[in-house]
Design an enzyme around this catalytic site. Structure first.
Site, PDB file in Angstrom:
ATOM      1  CE1 TYR A 228      -3.968   2.148   0.413  1.00  0.00           C
ATOM      2  CE2 TYR A 228      -2.053   3.617   2.545  1.00  0.00           C
ATOM      3  CZ  TYR A 228      -3.286   3.594   1.265  1.00  0.00           C
ATOM      4  OH  TYR A 228      -4.022   4.679   1.974  1.00  0.00           O
TER       5      TYR A 228
ATOM      6  CG  ASP B 223       5.696   3.528   0.786  1.00  0.00           C
ATOM      7  OD1 ASP B 223       6.014   4.348   1.629  1.00  0.00           O
ATOM      8  OD2 ASP B 223       4.607   3.491  -0.036  1.00  0.00           O
TER       9      ASP B 223
ATOM     10  CE  LYS C 271       2.065   5.552   8.761  1.00  0.00           C
ATOM     11  NZ  LYS C 271       0.655   4.944   8.848  1.00  0.00           N
TER      12      LYS C 271
END
Length: 440
Positions: free
Chosen positions: A145, A240, A268
């Site tokens: 994702y 990613d 994050k």
């Protein structure tokens, strides 16, 4: 039984105001047929809901709170920053300070552009890859994702590795047709795709440690294969690391596996719990980004002083030099995570419940599966009903886990050995409940 009376009422009200009552789908607890506790506050490794229940938190806002909730140094710095103003829309010294901290751990990010979310980082990285190479097609991996931009909400068509089809209404067939979806950890599939379409492909984007089909590590040599193929065909390799950044190791997956990508996406942890992400990479590639180059990308709140402050304080804590003879924060957290994972494996074994337990640094996942889990297909074959039973039992015991077997869990520096022992004890009851459920 867990008292969630106030949360029940809050959720009913929220569903009249927001789609599904939430601002991000997994928060709805739909996958576990439950009602989400509404959180009032967090402290250290704990969160507290509006009904007064206390939980040991292994979600940690989906990963960024590596120092724990409301770390005093982060809170103090944020209060001081807010007093100076919440947003300027102009350059600040904070941006440069955070970039230098990121580059300390990620030397591959020679130039960095700050943005506001992981989705924005990956979306911008793809545009940059297309602008740099002059090509339109991209390759992604099934189960990885990368946010909710159109070209990444794509699933595989029929066959081993095919041009994608939209996986959400609103994604056009034209956008999906430029995305090739390939099984993760399948070197044969990606090699075949590059042999057939390599001259058309702008980039390969991958979670080097997958985090959204559960935590799944790359197979031995798999990331090397991706690096070799992209170099052979003139495509860019995008890591990613929004989720595994600073988690798989202090320098993320690229340090753990010894691979230097062309572009890296982070999020994050670099925001310390506030909205922040970044993409960066080789200087010659990043110099194509506006205003240095023609590839346009902008953001009013990019480099926001509050997000920069939270990120700086969090990375200072995480990257600080250890005392002589002590492990650095990343190594200490990895060892703590290993202790928990081994305890969960032992508890499952004693209960006669077969699981697969995965760990990458301070990330971990439990799959109710008798077979090895290496990609989306094998992850999806896990026993979802068993997970629901285990999840609910753990929640009742005050252990807060992601309400989906396909989400990764995390530890923070605030978690203690006592927390781990309590979690393992709760897991023993949870696995016993699973065994009883299967026997009924």
């Amino acid at each position: 039984m867990l008292n969630l009376e106030k949360s029940l009422e809050a959720f009913k009200d929220a569903k009249t105001l927001m789609p599904g009552g939430v601002n991000s789908p997994v928060r709805s607890f739909r996958g576990v047929d439950g009602n989400p506790p509404f959180i009032a506050r967090g402290a250290g490794d704990r969160i507290f809901d509006i009904d007064g229940n206390e939980y040991i938190d292994y979600v940690l806002s989906w990963g960024p709170l590596v120092a724990g909730h409301a770390h005093p140094a982060v809170v103090k710095a944020l209060a001081e920053a807010a007093a100076r103003g919440t947003s300027y829309g102009a350059p600040t010294l904070l941006e440069s300070e955070l970039v230098r901290l990121v580059q300390k751990a990620y030397p591959s990010m020679e130039l960095v552009r700050m943005v506001n979310s992981g989705t924005e980082a990956t979306m911008s990285a793809l545009r940059l890859a297309r602008g740099f190479t002059g090509r339109e097609k991209i390759v992604k991996f099934i189960g990885c994702y990368h946010g909710h931009s159109d070209s990444l909400l794509v699933e595989a068509g029929s066959g081993l590795a095919t041009f994608g089809v939209p996986s959400s209404p609103g994604v056009t067939k034209g956008v999906a047709a430029d995305t090739i979806a390939v099984p993760f950890n399948d070197a044969e599939a990606i090699t075949r795709v590059m042999e057939e379409h390599g001259e058309e492909i702008a980039c390969i984007i991958v979670e080097p440690v997958a985090g959204n089909m559960g935590c799944i590590q790359p197979a031995n040599g798999y990331l090397d294969t991706l690096r070799t193929l992209t170099e052979r065909y003139g495509a860019l390799l995008i890591f990613d690391e929004v989720m595994c950044g600073f988690r798989a190791s202090q320098g993320g997956a690229q340090a753990a596996y010894g691979i230097r990508p062309d572009i890296t996406c982070l999020g994050k942890i670099i925001g310390g719990g506030l909205p922040c992400a970044a993409y960066g990479g080789r200087r010659d590639i990043m110099e194509r980004v506006s205003p240095a180059g023609p590839v346009y990308q902008a953001g009013t709140l990019s480099g926001n002083p509050l997000a920069m402050t939270a990120g700086i304080e969090t990375l200072k804590i995480f990257l600080q030099e250890p005392e002589p003879g002590e492990a650095d924060a990343s190594r200490a957290l990895t060892l703590k995570t290993k202790k928990l994972v081994l305890g969960l494996e032992a508890a499952a074994r004693e209960s006669g419940v077969k699981i697969q337990a995965h760990q990458a640094g301070s990330m971990f996942s439990i799959f109710f599966n008798e077979n090895a889990v290496r990609d989306y297909k094998t992850s999806a074959a896990s026993d979802q009903e068993a997970f629901k039973v285990w999840f609910r039992t753990m929640l009742e015991a005050g252990i807060y886990l992601a309400p989906s077997q396909f989400e990764t869990l995390f530890l923070s520096l605030a978690h203690t050995d006592e927390d781990i022992e309590r979690t393992i004890a709760a897991a023993e009851k949870g696995f016993a409940a699973v065994r009883k459920f299967r026997q009924s």
